[in-house]
Motif scaffolding. Structure first.
Motif, PDB file in Angstrom:
ATOM      1  N   ASN A 135      96.374  89.169  49.544  1.00  9.91           N
ATOM      2  CA  ASN A 135      95.567  89.217  50.756  1.00  9.91           C
ATOM      3  C   ASN A 135      94.461  88.163  50.718  1.00  9.91           C
ATOM      4  OD1 ASN A 135      94.577  90.709  53.265  1.00  9.91           O
ATOM      5  ND2 ASN A 135      92.774  90.850  51.958  1.00  9.91           N
ATOM      6  N   LEU A 136      93.835  87.997  49.546  1.00  9.70           N
ATOM      7  CA  LEU A 136      92.746  87.034  49.398  1.00  9.70           C
ATOM      8  C   LEU A 136      93.228  85.619  49.715  1.00  9.70           C
ATOM      9  CD1 LEU A 136      89.781  86.621  48.394  1.00  9.70           C
ATOM     10  CD2 LEU A 136      90.760  86.186  46.134  1.00  9.70           C
ATOM     11  N   TYR A 137      94.384  85.233  49.178  1.00 11.41           N
ATOM     12  CA  TYR A 137      94.881  83.880  49.407  1.00 11.41           C
ATOM     13  C   TYR A 137      95.364  83.704  50.850  1.00 11.41           C
ATOM     14  CZ  TYR A 137      94.707  83.437  44.313  1.00 11.41           C
ATOM     15  OH  TYR A 137      94.291  83.396  43.005  1.00 11.41           O
ATOM     16  N   GLU A 141      94.043  80.818  53.421  1.00 10.89           N
ATOM     17  CA  GLU A 141      94.907  79.988  54.257  1.00 10.89           C
ATOM     18  C   GLU A 141      94.416  79.988  55.698  1.00 10.89           C
ATOM     19  OE1 GLU A 141      97.978  77.406  55.155  1.00 10.89           O
ATOM     20  OE2 GLU A 141      97.403  78.130  53.159  1.00 10.89           O
ATOM     21  N   GLU A 142      94.073  81.167  56.204  1.00 11.87           N
ATOM     22  CA  GLU A 142      93.604  81.284  57.590  1.00 11.87           C
ATOM     23  C   GLU A 142      92.268  80.585  57.798  1.00 11.87           C
ATOM     24  OE1 GLU A 142      93.360  85.348  58.701  1.00 11.87           O
ATOM     25  OE2 GLU A 142      95.439  85.808  58.136  1.00 11.87           O
ATOM     26  N   LEU A 143      91.400  80.657  56.797  1.00 10.01           N
ATOM     27  CA  LEU A 143      90.032  80.174  56.948  1.00 10.01           C
ATOM     28  C   LEU A 143      89.846  78.730  56.499  1.00 10.01           C
ATOM     29  CD1 LEU A 143      88.278  83.358  55.540  1.00 10.01           C
ATOM     30  CD2 LEU A 143      88.398  82.675  57.940  1.00 10.01           C
ATOM     31  N   GLY A 144      90.884  78.131  55.956  1.00 12.36           N
ATOM     32  CA  GLY A 144      90.772  76.759  55.486  1.00 12.36           C
ATOM     33  C   GLY A 144      90.000  76.628  54.186  1.00 12.36           C
ATOM     34  N   VAL A 145      89.999  77.689  53.376  1.00 11.08           N
ATOM     35  CA  VAL A 145      89.331  77.661  52.072  1.00 11.08           C
ATOM     36  C   VAL A 145      90.350  77.230  51.019  1.00 11.08           C
ATOM     37  CG1 VAL A 145      88.206  79.064  50.301  1.00 11.08           C
ATOM     38  CG2 VAL A 145      87.666  79.434  52.717  1.00 11.08           C
ATOM     39  N   ALA A 271      82.839  80.851  49.740  1.00  9.63           N
ATOM     40  CA  ALA A 271      82.822  82.216  49.218  1.00  9.63           C
ATOM     41  C   ALA A 271      82.288  83.195  50.254  1.00  9.63           C
ATOM     42  CB  ALA A 271      81.978  82.280  47.941  1.00  9.63           C
ATOM     43  N   LEU A 272      81.186  82.857  50.886  1.00  7.01           N
ATOM     44  CA  LEU A 272      80.603  83.772  51.868  1.00  7.01           C
ATOM     45  C   LEU A 272      81.488  83.912  53.097  1.00  7.01           C
ATOM     46  CD1 LEU A 272      76.799  82.888  51.657  1.00  7.01           C
ATOM     47  CD2 LEU A 272      77.999  84.849  50.664  1.00  7.01           C
ATOM     48  N   THR A 273      82.198  82.852  53.448  1.00  3.14           N
ATOM     49  CA  THR A 273      83.128  82.934  54.588  1.00  3.14           C
ATOM     50  C   THR A 273      84.236  83.939  54.300  1.00  3.14           C
ATOM     51  OG1 THR A 273      82.707  80.653  55.274  1.00  3.14           O
ATOM     52  CG2 THR A 273      84.782  81.633  55.985  1.00  3.14           C
ATOM     53  N   VAL A 274      84.802  83.878  53.084  1.00 12.62           N
ATOM     54  CA  VAL A 274      85.852  84.822  52.711  1.00 12.62           C
ATOM     55  C   VAL A 274      85.316  86.245  52.662  1.00 12.62           C
ATOM     56  CG1 VAL A 274      87.387  85.530  50.827  1.00 12.62           C
ATOM     57  CG2 VAL A 274      87.255  83.127  51.485  1.00 12.62           C
ATOM     58  N   LEU A 275      84.158  86.441  52.037  1.00  5.83           N
ATOM     59  CA  LEU A 275      83.576  87.785  51.935  1.00  5.83           C
ATOM     60  C   LEU A 275      83.277  88.359  53.319  1.00  5.83           C
ATOM     61  CD1 LEU A 275      81.180  87.220  48.910  1.00  5.83           C
ATOM     62  CD2 LEU A 275      83.228  88.661  48.937  1.00  5.83           C
ATOM     63  N   GLU A 276      82.758  87.523  54.210  1.00  9.99           N
ATOM     64  CA  GLU A 276      82.464  88.003  55.569  1.00  9.99           C
ATOM     65  C   GLU A 276      83.735  88.438  56.284  1.00  9.99           C
ATOM     66  OE1 GLU A 276      80.363  86.459  59.740  1.00  9.99           O
ATOM     67  OE2 GLU A 276      80.556  85.108  58.022  1.00  9.99           O
ATOM     68  N   GLU A 277      84.806  87.675  56.099  1.00 15.51           N
ATOM     69  CA  GLU A 277      86.064  87.998  56.770  1.00 15.51           C
ATOM     70  C   GLU A 277      86.659  89.307  56.245  1.00 15.51           C
ATOM     71  OE1 GLU A 277      89.029  87.419  59.615  1.00 15.51           O
ATOM     72  OE2 GLU A 277      87.123  86.379  59.307  1.00 15.51           O
ATOM     73  N   PHE A 288      85.479  79.859  41.296  1.00 18.84           N
ATOM     74  CA  PHE A 288      86.128  78.614  41.682  1.00 18.84           C
ATOM     75  C   PHE A 288      86.324  77.740  40.439  1.00 18.84           C
ATOM     76  CE2 PHE A 288      84.106  80.126  45.466  1.00 18.84           C
ATOM     77  CZ  PHE A 288      84.808  79.627  46.549  1.00 18.84           C
ATOM     78  N   VAL A 289      87.368  76.921  40.464  1.00 14.03           N
ATOM     79  CA  VAL A 289      87.502  75.838  39.492  1.00 14.03           C
ATOM     80  C   VAL A 289      87.602  74.530  40.267  1.00 14.03           C
ATOM     81  CG1 VAL A 289      88.602  77.235  37.703  1.00 14.03           C
ATOM     82  CG2 VAL A 289      90.038  76.081  39.406  1.00 14.03           C
ATOM     83  N   TYR A 290      87.235  73.441  39.603  1.00 15.20           N
ATOM     84  CA  TYR A 290      87.329  72.129  40.255  1.00 15.20           C
ATOM     85  C   TYR A 290      88.688  71.522  39.937  1.00 15.20           C
ATOM     86  CZ  TYR A 290      86.019  67.628  42.170  1.00 15.20           C
ATOM     87  OH  TYR A 290      85.976  66.492  42.937  1.00 15.20           O
ATOM     88  N   ASP A 291      89.480  71.297  40.994  1.00 11.31           N
ATOM     89  CA  ASP A 291      90.811  70.722  40.853  1.00 11.31           C
ATOM     90  C   ASP A 291      90.675  69.199  40.826  1.00 11.31           C
ATOM     91  OD1 ASP A 291      93.382  69.694  41.257  1.00 11.31           O
ATOM     92  OD2 ASP A 291      94.004  71.399  42.480  1.00 11.31           O
ATOM     93  N   ALA A 292      90.937  68.599  39.675  1.00  5.68           N
ATOM     94  CA  ALA A 292      90.758  67.158  39.528  1.00  5.68           C
ATOM     95  C   ALA A 292      91.739  66.370  40.389  1.00  5.68           C
ATOM     96  CB  ALA A 292      90.912  66.761  38.059  1.00  5.68           C
ATOM     97  N   ASP A 293      92.889  66.961  40.715  1.00  5.16           N
ATOM     98  CA  ASP A 293      93.865  66.262  41.562  1.00  5.16           C
ATOM     99  C   ASP A 293      93.423  66.297  43.023  1.00  5.16           C
ATOM    100  OD1 ASP A 293      95.450  65.741  39.349  1.00  5.16           O
ATOM    101  OD2 ASP A 293      96.631  67.564  39.604  1.00  5.16           O
ATOM    102  N   ARG A 294      93.012  67.475  43.515  1.00  5.96           N
ATOM    103  CA  ARG A 294      92.546  67.584  44.892  1.00  5.96           C
ATOM    104  C   ARG A 294      91.143  67.013  45.081  1.00  5.96           C
ATOM    105  NH1 ARG A 294      94.980  72.726  44.103  1.00  5.96           N
ATOM    106  NH2 ARG A 294      96.573  73.305  45.639  1.00  5.96           N
ATOM    107  N   GLU A 295      90.385  66.965  43.984  1.00  3.77           N
ATOM    108  CA  GLU A 295      88.978  66.554  44.003  1.00  3.77           C
ATOM    109  C   GLU A 295      88.147  67.491  44.870  1.00  3.77           C
ATOM    110  OE1 GLU A 295      88.897  62.412  45.097  1.00  3.77           O
ATOM    111  OE2 GLU A 295      89.339  61.787  43.043  1.00  3.77           O
ATOM    112  N   GLU A 296      88.369  68.802  44.666  1.00  6.98           N
ATOM    113  CA  GLU A 296      87.590  69.814  45.362  1.00  6.98           C
ATOM    114  C   GLU A 296      87.703  71.136  44.607  1.00  6.98           C
ATOM    115  OE1 GLU A 296      89.121  70.491  49.281  1.00  6.98           O
ATOM    116  OE2 GLU A 296      91.152  70.885  48.576  1.00  6.98           O
ATOM    117  N   TYR A 297      86.785  72.057  44.938  1.00  3.85           N
ATOM    118  CA  TYR A 297      86.813  73.381  44.335  1.00  3.85           C
ATOM    119  C   TYR A 297      87.853  74.247  45.019  1.00  3.85           C
ATOM    120  CZ  TYR A 297      82.528  72.386  41.777  1.00  3.85           C
ATOM    121  OH  TYR A 297      81.600  71.858  40.921  1.00  3.85           O
TER     122      TYR A 297
END
Length: 417
Positions: A135-137, A141-145, A271-277, A288-297
């Motif tokens: 459900n979290l993932y 997907e819906e929220l663009g996180v 994080a707050l966007t997901v928790l609010e939803e 969160f972890v930092y994905d070196a390939d995507r260059e984002e958390y």
């Protein structure tokens, strides 16, 4: 300090004679996280009752704990757990506020809803919306996180999963409990099709829903979490939140032993966007972890409870346990400590693991300064500066003594947190 770790009957008797002037906190379990929560509450004169299934935890001897005792472990007997907690609540002049420091205690309180106990977090349905990773993932997907590429086994055919995810990849549960019963861990890395099928087959025997997830190219030392307390909608207030970077772990990919406050607006926002939803309210840690390939958390998990380094946000001016207590005890005014101009700088160190990393990892260099070590040994860190600890406090030495004496013997606690 709780002079005695009582059995349930003796704890009920002791509490019947207690002279408390406000609702106490029930802190379960009574180990490293528990003593941190107890200290955060005791600083505001909240009475603390530490609960556990064993007397081996480090929290009971703390000066921050007023009473301590045994209750039925919720995973062994949920009805017995509820009955014990209700007896404890019934012995008190005020309805206590429950703080659950591990997932099984969260579920114990949320599933059984003991009468006469205030829960400063969402009901079971709200907790499940967060803890169910499928459900979290889907929400991400819906929220663009951003989150790791993930497939639910059964919903997606195994051949398709193998085609989309390159080996090695990881297998993890949608819900931790049944998977942990099967494997004793939350994440398994599989190297080939045979290992994947073996894990899936064993998980099915336990009725565990399984997710297959890419192995993220994690940037070491960049793991970041949002430590937050989201108030209930009725409170009409903003969340209290601090971002922490797990700069050092022991072992290298183990649990956090040095965490620093950092500014990472994207982590906070996502994080707050997901928790609010989800509608969840209460204390939580969004990992969160930092994905070196995507260059984002990317978001890995959310824990709906206090955790080991919760003393860091407290030291930074965001006392999450006290904020939760203040909202739960609505008939009285209790102010939660919060820095008026935003979080202060803060660092947290768990010395047993940090020292082990220094002594055993030849490639690791000590990142604490001589001034830091001087402050730790003198106890000055308790009075000024940005550094705090997970256990060791010269002003409250008994928990560290309990830990050390346990290390010197064959006594073990069932949970490292």
């Amino acid at each position: 300090m709780a002079d005695t770790f009582h059995d349930t009957d003796a704890l009920v008797a002791a509490l019947s004679d207690a002279d408390l002037d406000r609702p106490p906190a029930l802190v379960a379990n009574a180990h490293i996280t528990g003593v941190s929560v107890a200290r955060a509450l005791s600083a505001h004169d909240v009475p603390v009752i530490a609960l556990d299934r064993t007397d081996s935890g480090v929290a009971p001897p703390s000066d921050a704990v007023d009473y301590a005792g045994q209750v039925t472990y919720p995973l062994d007997d949920a009805d017995g757990f509820r009955a014990d907690v209700e007896r404890i609540a019934g012995a008190l002049a005020f309805e206590p506020v429950a703080f659950a420091c591990m997932d099984e205690w969260v579920r114990g309180f949320a599933e059984t809803e003991p009468a006469g106990v205030r829960l400063p977090f969402s009901d079971l349905a709200g907790v499940e919306r967060v803890l169910d990773k499928a459900n979290l993932y889907a929400l991400c997907e819906e929220l663009g996180v951003p989150y790791p590429e993930t497939y639910e086994v059964g919903e997606t055919d195994a051949d398709e999963i193998v085609e989309r995810l390159a080996f090695p990849f990881v297998v993890k549960p949608a819900h931790k409990r049944k998977f942990e019963e099967a494997f004793g861990t939350n994440v398994i890395e599989v190297e080939d099709r045979g290992e994947f099928e073996d894990v899936v087959a064993e998980a099915e025997e336990y009725g565990a829903t399984v997710l297959a997830q890419e192995r993220v190219n994690v940037a070491v030392g960049a793991d970041t979490s949002l430590a937050s307390y989201v108030p209930p909608e009725s409170a009409d207030r903003d969340p209290l939140a601090v971002v922490g970077n797990a700069a050092v772990r022991y072992p290298e990919f183990g649990s956090s032993c040095l965490v620093e406050r950092v500014e990472e607006p994207a982590v906070r926002e996502h994080a707050l966007t997901v928790l609010e939803e989800t509608g969840y309210h209460g204390i939580s840690e969004s990992e969160f972890v930092y994905d070196a390939d995507r260059e984002e958390y990317v978001l890995l998990d959310v824990n709906t409870r206090p955790w080991k380094w919760i003393s860091m946000p407290v030291a930074a001016g965001a006392n999450l346990p006290m904020a939760a207590y203040a909202d739960a005890v609505a008939e009285e005014e209790y102010e939660a400590e919060a820095a008026t101009d935003g979080p202060r700088d803060g660092r947290w160190v768990y010395l047993p693991d940090y020292v082990r990393r220094c002594l055993t990892d030849e490639a690791f260099w000590d990142v604490l300064s001589e001034d830091d070590w001087r402050s730790l040994f003198s106890g000055e860190f308790e009075r000024e500066g940005e550094l705090t600890t997970g256990l060791y406090r010269p002003s409250d030495p008994a928990p560290a003594v309990r830990y050390l004496t346990g290390e010197f013997t064959d006594r073990e606690y069932y949970c490292s947190c």
